[in-house]
Design an enzyme around this catalytic site. Structure first.
Site, mmCIF file in Angstrom:
data_model
loop_
_atom_site.group_PDB
_atom_site.id
_atom_site.type_symbol
_atom_site.label_atom_id
_atom_site.label_comp_id
_atom_site.label_asym_id
_atom_site.label_seq_id
_atom_site.Cartn_x
_atom_site.Cartn_y
_atom_site.Cartn_z
ATOM 1 C CE LYS A 137 21.548 -4.347 11.586
ATOM 2 N NZ LYS A 137 20.074 -4.737 10.849
HETATM 3 N N1 GLU Z 1 17.068 -5.864 11.830
HETATM 4 C C1 GLU Z 1 15.918 -6.081 10.987
HETATM 5 C C2 GLU Z 1 16.745 -6.108 9.367
HETATM 6 O O1 GLU Z 1 17.851 -6.360 9.455
HETATM 7 C C3 GLU Z 1 14.872 -4.910 11.022
HETATM 8 C C4 GLU Z 1 15.459 -3.595 10.875
HETATM 9 C C5 GLU Z 1 14.184 -2.616 11.380
HETATM 10 O O2 GLU Z 1 13.026 -3.163 11.470
HETATM 11 O O3 GLU Z 1 14.478 -1.493 11.417
HETATM 12 O O4 GLU Z 1 16.120 -5.822 8.439
#
Ligand code: GLU
Length: 448
Positions: A137
């Site tokens: 993240k």
């Molecule tokens: N931000 C989204 C999540 O928390 C998607 C992450 C992604 O597609 O890599 O699942």
């Protein structure tokens, strides 16, 4: 070509935004919630599962820590010629199962600890969904609504440059999250590609279809929440979506697409909220008109024909399904005993604290955990990555079918583990994810 400032914002949870991958408007947080504690929450959840599974201390210690953490401070020239220094992060939690995957968040309250928690949750989510990824993240401490479109582009390109040593199609693949959207992903993909001198679409997911994004990515998380909730309703209560009323906290990408998808499948969406407040009509809100109202005014507030309510009140409505699709730490020990929904479907990451989880369980409220409930987003991100690597594209029907298959297969695995272990759904989902990661760790071994 360049979209307006509002359109450049996505949020899973909700900073004011048009739908991107996050939910839309950010919601106000209960006062007792300390956002910096998200990592502690994530670690406590892991400790609980480790105790239940009897995990060895070595392995637990390894999984509790994040493998790599990058903090960047970088200058951006603002429109008035001032130079502002921004701070951003990119955290890789674990790479046992493959390259890392996870969103980029633009929000004034982003912290390193929050990125660590969100990266850890991505590791579990990817493993549960059967994807060949570890979790990551990233984020920048910024209110994207404060920036002009050009400032947002310059900030994004510089942040993308700063974290480029961590990122790559075989290394770490970012995606949208709260406060970012397809346009931001396009700038990130372009910046990374410019540095290398040729286009590398597979470095990013959630990008526009015109540059190799996939059909069906924007709606994926919310649609997935609807698919999983529909299946759980049938299995647990013998009901369909058309038999329930729903309240959705957060009206960004995840919240708005969840509300739309459930509404289109017959549910009565009685309440929605964003950072400015909520609206409620026990007979149901007209979704098309509501979306038009949000497009015109920038908020769900003052939607004609509905009563206003606060975000806190929304969580306590007597509905069948409550979808927290905003930020983490929304259902806490302070308000959990007032939740009257039969099912809490976690559209956001980490909306329920461990104490609240126990209270909800005691009160017979069934929680569909985030790593299962909102997995549709990263599942379709994986499909996008595969399509980008192969330059071979699928139609939206195929994307949706494959997403539903993946989500339902994961749900069935979790149901099996729940029955076997007589535990809560979050525990079962974590156990499956952690078992899969441990299997990978065991065959790879610890280097050197
Ligand atoms: N931000 C989204 C999540 O928390 C998607 C992450 C992604 O597609 O890599 O699942």
């Amino acid at each position: 070509m360049a979209k307006g400032k509002k359109e450049a914002i996505e949020s899973k949870n909700g900073t004011a935004a048009t739908p991107g991958d996050g939910a839309g408007q950010q919601v106000a947080e209960p006062p007792e919630v300390a956002r910096a504690s998200a990592y502690e929450v994530a670690q406590r959840q892991l400790d609980e599962v480790a105790g239940f599974m009897g995990l060895e201390d070595d392995v637990l210690g390894y999984l509790r820590a994040c493998q790599r953490e990058l903090i960047v401070h970088f200058p951006v020239r603002m429109d008035d010629d001032r130079v502002e220094i921004f701070t951003g992060f990119r955290v890789h939690h674990n790479t046992a199962k493959g390259p890392t995957k996870g969103g980029i968040r633009y929000h004034p309250d982003v912290t390193l600890d929050e990125c660590r928690a969100l990266a850890m949750w991505m590791t579990w989510k990817c493993a549960l969904m059967g994807l060949p990824y570890g979790g990551a993240k990233g984020g920048v401490i910024v209110d994207p609504k404060r920036l002009s479109i050009r400032e947002l582009e310059r900030m994004t390109r510089r942040y993308a440059t700063e974290i480029s040593l961590f990122v790559g199609p075989e290394r770490d693949i970012p995606a949208p999250d709260v406060g970012t959207n397809a346009q931001v992903m396009a700038w990130m993909m372009d910046t990374y590609s410019m540095h290398r001198g040729y286009s590398i679409p597979a470095v990013i997911t959630g990008k526009p279809v015109s540059i190799g994004g996939t059909a069906g990515r924007e709606s994926a998380t919310g649609l997935g929440v609807a698919y999983v909730t529909r299946a759980v309703l049938k299995q647990r209560l013998g009901r369909g979506l058309e038999d329930v009323t729903v309240a959705v906290q957060g009206f960004g990408n995840v919240g708005s697409w969840t509300a739309r998808s459930m509404h289109d499948r017959g549910a009565c969406v009685a309440a929605v909220s964003d950072v400015y407040g909520g609206v409620y009509n026990s007979h149901g809100l007209d979704m098309r008109q509501l979306l038009r109202h949000v497009a015109e005014t920038g908020s769900v507030v003052n939607f004609p024909g509905a009563d206003s309510l606060t975000n806190a009140e929304l969580l306590e409505l007597p509905v069948g399904v409550l979808v927290p699709a905003a930020l983490e730490g929304q259902i806490t020990r302070e308000n959990a005993h007032r939740v009257r929904a039969k099912i809490v479907a976690e559209g956001a990451n980490g909306p329920t604290t461990p104490e609240a989880d126990a209270i909800l369980a005691d009160n017979g409220v069934f929680v569909i955990p985030d790593i299962l409930c909102n997995g549709g987003g990263v599942v379709v991100s994986y499909f996008e990555w595969v399509q980008s690597l192969q330059s071979y594209f699928w139609d939206e029907g195929a994307v949706r079918r494959q997403m539903e298959n993946t989500l339902i297969a994961s749900l069935e695995a979790v149901n099996g583990a729940m029955t076997q272990c007589k535990c809560r759904m979050r525990m079962a989902a974590y156990m499956i994810a952690i078992e899969r990661i441990i299997a990978a760790i065991n065959v790879r071994g610890f280097y050197p």
